[in-house]
Design an enzyme around this catalytic site. Structure first.
Site, PDB file in Angstrom:
ATOM      1  N   CYS A  82       0.966  -1.120  -0.245  1.00 30.83           N
ATOM      2  CA  CYS A  82       0.098   0.108  -0.284  1.00 30.83           C
ATOM      3  C   CYS A  82       0.484   1.339   0.223  1.00 30.83           C
ATOM      4  O   CYS A  82       1.523   1.369   1.111  1.00 30.83           O
ATOM      5  CB  CYS A  82      -1.617   0.041   0.965  1.00 30.83           C
ATOM      6  N   ALA A  83       0.806   1.587  -1.141  1.00 35.41           N
ATOM      7  CA  ALA A  83       2.274   3.351  -1.235  1.00 35.41           C
ATOM      8  C   ALA A  83       3.587   2.671  -0.816  1.00 35.41           C
ATOM      9  O   ALA A  83       4.108   1.756  -1.509  1.00 35.41           O
ATOM     10  CB  ALA A  83       1.514   4.050  -0.468  1.00 35.41           C
TER      11      ALA A  83
END
Length: 77
Positions: free
Chosen positions: A23-24
């Site tokens: 996630c990112a």
């Protein structure tokens, strides 16, 4: 893949990992046994930080999160 292997070990080993996704800048993981997670080991493997809530562990690894997650998934499969 050494970094991925070190992160797996610090998360308590492959058998302790239920799920992992990038996630990112983070690896969002769910583990079976949160007490088996070694935060110092995660930081030694290159994590900038670790956040925990129950069995959910977020490992902040920076922009290489996608690459590391792919490497971990390859090792776990």
């Amino acid at each position: 893949m050494a970094k991925a292997e070190d992160i797996i070990a610090a998360l308590g080993g492959a058998d302790n990992i239920v799920e992992i996704e990038p996630c990112a800048t983070r690896l969002r993981t769910e583990v079976k046994d949160a007490s088996a997670v070694n935060e110092a080991g995660l930081k030694a493997a290159g994590a900038f930080g670790v956040m925990r809530q129950g069995t959910v562990v977020q490992v902040v690894v920076g922009p290489e999160a996608d690459t590391i997650a792919t490497d971990i998934e390859d090792i776990l499969d």
